[in-house]
Design a protein around this motif. Structure first.
Motif, PDB file in Angstrom:
ATOM      1  N   HIS A   1      67.945  41.649 -87.915  1.00  0.00           N
ATOM      2  CA  HIS A   1      69.240  41.060 -88.231  1.00  0.00           C
ATOM      3  C   HIS A   1      69.270  40.558 -89.672  1.00  0.00           C
ATOM      4  CE1 HIS A   1      72.390  37.783 -87.999  1.00  0.00           C
ATOM      5  NE2 HIS A   1      73.033  38.823 -87.520  1.00  0.00           N
ATOM      6  N   THR A   2      68.198  39.902 -90.110  1.00  0.00           N
ATOM      7  CA  THR A   2      68.145  39.341 -91.458  1.00  0.00           C
ATOM      8  C   THR A   2      68.068  40.424 -92.524  1.00  0.00           C
ATOM      9  OG1 THR A   2      67.038  37.348 -90.645  1.00  0.00           O
ATOM     10  CG2 THR A   2      66.815  37.832 -92.986  1.00  0.00           C
ATOM     11  N   ALA A   3      67.196  41.406 -92.306  1.00  0.00           N
ATOM     12  CA  ALA A   3      66.913  42.379 -93.351  1.00  0.00           C
ATOM     13  C   ALA A   3      67.817  43.600 -93.340  1.00  0.00           C
ATOM     14  CB  ALA A   3      65.449  42.829 -93.236  1.00  0.00           C
ATOM     15  N   SER A   4      68.250  44.046 -92.166  1.00  0.00           N
ATOM     16  CA  SER A   4      68.950  45.332 -92.077  1.00  0.00           C
ATOM     17  C   SER A   4      70.389  45.238 -91.600  1.00  0.00           C
ATOM     18  CB  SER A   4      68.172  46.268 -91.130  1.00  0.00           C
ATOM     19  OG  SER A   4      66.844  46.455 -91.576  1.00  0.00           O
ATOM     20  N   HIS A   5      70.709  44.241 -90.774  1.00  0.00           N
ATOM     21  CA  HIS A   5      72.048  44.202 -90.170  1.00  0.00           C
ATOM     22  C   HIS A   5      72.615  42.781 -90.173  1.00  0.00           C
ATOM     23  CE1 HIS A   5      71.181  48.266 -88.743  1.00  0.00           C
ATOM     24  NE2 HIS A   5      70.034  47.806 -88.276  1.00  0.00           N
ATOM     25  N   PRO A   6      72.694  42.136 -91.327  1.00  0.00           N
ATOM     26  CA  PRO A   6      73.125  40.731 -91.353  1.00  0.00           C
ATOM     27  C   PRO A   6      74.564  40.503 -90.917  1.00  0.00           C
ATOM     28  CG  PRO A   6      72.997  41.621 -93.580  1.00  0.00           C
ATOM     29  CD  PRO A   6      72.373  42.638 -92.676  1.00  0.00           C
ATOM     30  N   ASP A   7      75.384  41.549 -90.960  1.00  0.00           N
ATOM     31  CA  ASP A   7      76.792  41.387 -90.605  1.00  0.00           C
ATOM     32  C   ASP A   7      77.086  41.685 -89.133  1.00  0.00           C
ATOM     33  OD1 ASP A   7      77.416  40.716 -93.246  1.00  0.00           O
ATOM     34  OD2 ASP A   7      77.634  42.828 -93.799  1.00  0.00           O
ATOM     35  N   VAL A   8      76.074  42.126 -88.378  1.00  0.00           N
ATOM     36  CA  VAL A   8      76.273  42.433 -86.959  1.00  0.00           C
ATOM     37  C   VAL A   8      76.167  41.152 -86.142  1.00  0.00           C
ATOM     38  CG1 VAL A   8      75.370  43.704 -84.980  1.00  0.00           C
ATOM     39  CG2 VAL A   8      75.409  44.783 -87.228  1.00  0.00           C
ATOM     40  N   ARG A   9      77.163  40.881 -85.334  1.00  0.00           N
ATOM     41  CA  ARG A   9      77.201  39.639 -84.573  1.00  0.00           C
ATOM     42  C   ARG A   9      76.518  39.743 -83.222  1.00  0.00           C
ATOM     43  NH1 ARG A   9      77.905  35.487 -87.332  1.00  0.00           N
ATOM     44  NH2 ARG A   9      79.028  34.345 -85.709  1.00  0.00           N
ATOM     45  N   HIS A  10      76.527  40.943 -82.625  1.00  0.00           N
ATOM     46  CA  HIS A  10      75.968  41.119 -81.277  1.00  0.00           C
ATOM     47  C   HIS A  10      75.082  42.365 -81.281  1.00  0.00           C
ATOM     48  CE1 HIS A  10      78.841  38.113 -79.855  1.00  0.00           C
ATOM     49  NE2 HIS A  10      79.761  38.769 -80.542  1.00  0.00           N
ATOM     50  N   MET A  11      73.791  42.188 -81.072  1.00  0.00           N
ATOM     51  CA  MET A  11      72.879  43.330 -81.111  1.00  0.00           C
ATOM     52  C   MET A  11      71.684  43.099 -80.197  1.00  0.00           C
ATOM     53  SD  MET A  11      71.352  42.734 -84.990  1.00  0.00           S
ATOM     54  CE  MET A  11      69.969  43.877 -84.905  1.00  0.00           C
ATOM     55  N   ILE A  12      71.091  44.203 -79.755  1.00  0.00           N
ATOM     56  CA  ILE A  12      69.869  44.183 -78.962  1.00  0.00           C
ATOM     57  C   ILE A  12      68.806  44.942 -79.737  1.00  0.00           C
ATOM     58  CG2 ILE A  12      68.746  44.892 -76.811  1.00  0.00           C
ATOM     59  CD1 ILE A  12      71.451  44.814 -75.451  1.00  0.00           C
ATOM     60  N   VAL A  13      67.640  44.344 -79.884  1.00  0.00           N
ATOM     61  CA  VAL A  13      66.513  45.004 -80.544  1.00  0.00           C
ATOM     62  C   VAL A  13      65.413  45.191 -79.510  1.00  0.00           C
ATOM     63  CG1 VAL A  13      64.768  44.845 -82.352  1.00  0.00           C
ATOM     64  CG2 VAL A  13      67.089  43.999 -82.789  1.00  0.00           C
ATOM     65  N   VAL A  14      64.969  46.434 -79.342  1.00  0.00           N
ATOM     66  CA  VAL A  14      63.968  46.773 -78.339  1.00  0.00           C
ATOM     67  C   VAL A  14      62.651  47.118 -79.027  1.00  0.00           C
ATOM     68  CG1 VAL A  14      63.339  48.374 -76.482  1.00  0.00           C
ATOM     69  CG2 VAL A  14      65.720  47.633 -76.754  1.00  0.00           C
ATOM     70  N   LYS A  15      61.568  46.571 -78.508  1.00  0.00           N
ATOM     71  CA  LYS A  15      60.239  46.988 -78.945  1.00  0.00           C
ATOM     72  C   LYS A  15      59.597  47.788 -77.826  1.00  0.00           C
ATOM     73  CE  LYS A  15      55.674  45.600 -80.557  1.00  0.00           C
ATOM     74  NZ  LYS A  15      54.744  44.504 -80.902  1.00  0.00           N
ATOM     75  N   ALA A  16      59.236  49.034 -78.129  1.00  0.00           N
ATOM     76  CA  ALA A  16      58.557  49.902 -77.169  1.00  0.00           C
ATOM     77  C   ALA A  16      57.173  50.216 -77.715  1.00  0.00           C
ATOM     78  CB  ALA A  16      59.360  51.181 -76.942  1.00  0.00           C
ATOM     79  N   ALA A  17      56.166  49.676 -77.103  1.00  0.00           N
ATOM     80  CA  ALA A  17      54.790  49.884 -77.565  1.00  0.00           C
ATOM     81  C   ALA A  17      53.872  49.720 -76.362  1.00  0.00           C
ATOM     82  CB  ALA A  17      54.454  48.890 -78.673  1.00  0.00           C
ATOM     83  N   THR A  18      52.826  48.879 -76.459  1.00  0.00           N
ATOM     84  CA  THR A  18      51.972  48.600 -75.312  1.00  0.00           C
ATOM     85  C   THR A  18      52.779  47.965 -74.187  1.00  0.00           C
ATOM     86  OG1 THR A  18      50.094  48.297 -76.790  1.00  0.00           O
ATOM     87  CG2 THR A  18      49.886  47.398 -74.561  1.00  0.00           C
ATOM     88  N   GLY A  19      53.758  47.160 -74.560  1.00  0.00           N
ATOM     89  CA  GLY A  19      54.728  46.601 -73.621  1.00  0.00           C
ATOM     90  C   GLY A  19      56.125  46.965 -74.082  1.00  0.00           C
ATOM     91  N   ILE A  20      57.113  46.548 -73.319  1.00  0.00           N
ATOM     92  CA  ILE A  20      58.514  46.796 -73.672  1.00  0.00           C
ATOM     93  C   ILE A  20      59.266  45.483 -73.529  1.00  0.00           C
ATOM     94  CG2 ILE A  20      60.634  48.048 -73.118  1.00  0.00           C
ATOM     95  CD1 ILE A  20      58.897  50.286 -71.984  1.00  0.00           C
ATOM     96  N   GLY A  21      59.971  45.092 -74.579  1.00  0.00           N
ATOM     97  CA  GLY A  21      60.752  43.871 -74.546  1.00  0.00           C
ATOM     98  C   GLY A  21      61.956  43.997 -75.455  1.00  0.00           C
ATOM     99  N   ALA A  22      62.825  43.007 -75.418  1.00  0.00           N
ATOM    100  CA  ALA A  22      64.027  43.038 -76.243  1.00  0.00           C
ATOM    101  C   ALA A  22      64.330  41.649 -76.781  1.00  0.00           C
ATOM    102  CB  ALA A  22      65.226  43.554 -75.437  1.00  0.00           C
TER     103      ALA A  22
END
Length: 407
Positions: free
Chosen positions: A196-217
């Motif tokens: 949000h800070t570095a790439s999408h500062p103007d987006v108000r509602h977003m989900i960021v998913v990490k898919a690796a050894t585990g999966i979270g958002a």
């Protein structure tokens, strides 16, 4: 009169926030923007300059002779120590107050070794990096951990893959090494904050998913990180996948998304097919090498992740979904599967303007988020105005330091 931070516009923190957009201003411009008296603006700027947070000189007004002096934010005034700790590696970094990463190092580890092994490793790495970036004061430390964290205390809260970490006082351990504020959060929350800070500062509602050894958002709601009541918001990995096939998850349940679509599960599927895959990195390597079965397995993992995300999209209605983590480095295969399920399963109204993209910050997203978390804390009105108020009242030394022993 209120600033964008919801604090009195005349406070030093609000004046600093105005200057943090990167555009230096004269005193006269600040007076015009705030409606404050010239004497008040001068006093605020004097405090901020004394703290090193603002640079500038001159009267701030031009009478036709020399140009008016301009005042601007000084992000190099202090350093921030940041780290995102995953299950098998950590991204350790140092940033300035603008969240620009000045030094970054990737460190291999096993989070199951416990805090007694992992935290000294972070400290050693920070000290090594500090030798490369100069001698500015440290403002604070931010750490992301791969499990639920009670953000108010910085203590891990029953983390399923972190034996020995439950309830451990991480801030106290780090503050014993660096006498500054120490903030701790879940790593995926910090990935969301970093994206949000570095790439999408103007987006108000977003989900960021990490898919690796585990999966979270991580969830950004109305421009603010949403942690939930117990810091467990976004725990996608332990939502049931209907077609899980009774896969046993390390949490003790069956058919969890993590047990079906995370890196170790995909590596096991590829081993059953006769391919050498012992880790998430091996899975990614096979896909990049053009292995068709690896590509098929990752595409299906994307569909499984998308099945769970489809419900989140319908309920949360974000305008952006970001897919990151090591598994996302397999490329378009994972993203294509995610998009396929979300667009098939979610209502058209929820997906009409929805973008689903790969991480822009990549492996540094969590470290960026950790730095942003610290900067927001130390430059918040509650913290900064209190510190500067102490100086104005003569209760502290003339030279202002952001750091403190508070954790």
């Amino acid at each position: 009169m209120e600033s964008t931070l919801g604090v009195e516009a005349g406070s030093p923190a609000a004046v600093l926030r105005m200057l943090m957009d990167g555009s230096p201003r004269t005193r006269a411009e600040i007076v015009a923007a705030t409606g404050l008296a010239r004497s008040t603006v001068r006093a605020r700027l004097d405090l901020l300059v004394a703290a090193g947070l603002v640079t500038g000189s001159g009267t701030g007004e031009s009478t036709g002779g020399r140009p008016a002096g301009r005042f601007g934010f000084n992000p190099s005034a202090h350093l921030v120590l940041a780290a995102e700790v995953g299950a098998t590696h950590a991204t350790v970094a140092i940033s300035d107050l603008a969240c620009q990463l000045l030094a970054v190092e990737q460190v291999d580890l096993d989070v199951a070794d416990g805090p007694a092994a992992i935290l000294p490793l972070l400290v050693t790495t920070w000290r090594s990096l500090l030798r490369t970036v100069g001698t500015a004061e440290i403002a604070g430390v931010g750490i992301g951990l791969p499990g639920p964290v009670e953000h108010s205390s910085g203590r891990p809260n029953n983390p399923p893959i972190m034996p020995g970490w439950d309830g451990f006082d991480v801030p106290a351990a780090i503050a014993a090494e660096f006498d500054v504020p120490v903030l701790v959060d879940n790593e995926v929350n910090l990935m969301a904050l970093g994206e949000h800070t570095a790439s999408h500062p103007d987006v108000r509602h977003m989900i960021v998913v990490k898919a690796a050894t585990g999966i979270g958002a991580g969830l950004i709601s109305n421009g603010v990180l949403h942690r939930g009541a117990a810091g467990a918001a976004g725990d996608l990995g332990h939502i049931r996948v209907p077609q899980g096939g009774e896969a046993l998850c390390r949490c003790g349940n069956t058919d969890c998304l993590e047990a079906v679509a995370a890196g170790p599960a995909l590596a096991a599927k590829l081993r059953d097919l006769g391919h050498p895959a012992d880790s998430t990195a091996d899975v990614v390597g096979l896909v990049r090498a053009g292995n068709l079965e690896a590509g098929r397995v990752v595409r299906q993992a994307g569909r499984d992740i998308g099945e769970v995300l489809a419900g989140c999209v319908s309920m949360f209605n974000p305008s952006l979904v970001v897919i990151g983590g090591l598994l996302a480095e397999a490329g378009e295969m994972l993203l294509a599967g995610v998009r396929e399920s979300i667009y098939r399963r979610s209502l058209p109204l929820a997906t009409e303007n929805l973008r689903i993209v790969a991480s822009g910050a990549g492996v540094t997203a969590g470290a960026l988020g950790a730095a942003a978390m610290v900067v927001r804390h130390v430059l918040s009105p509650e913290v900064l105005d209190a510190r500067l108020g102490e100086v104005a009242a003569g209760a502290a030394a003339p030279e202002v330091q952001l750091s403190s022993s508070a954790t």
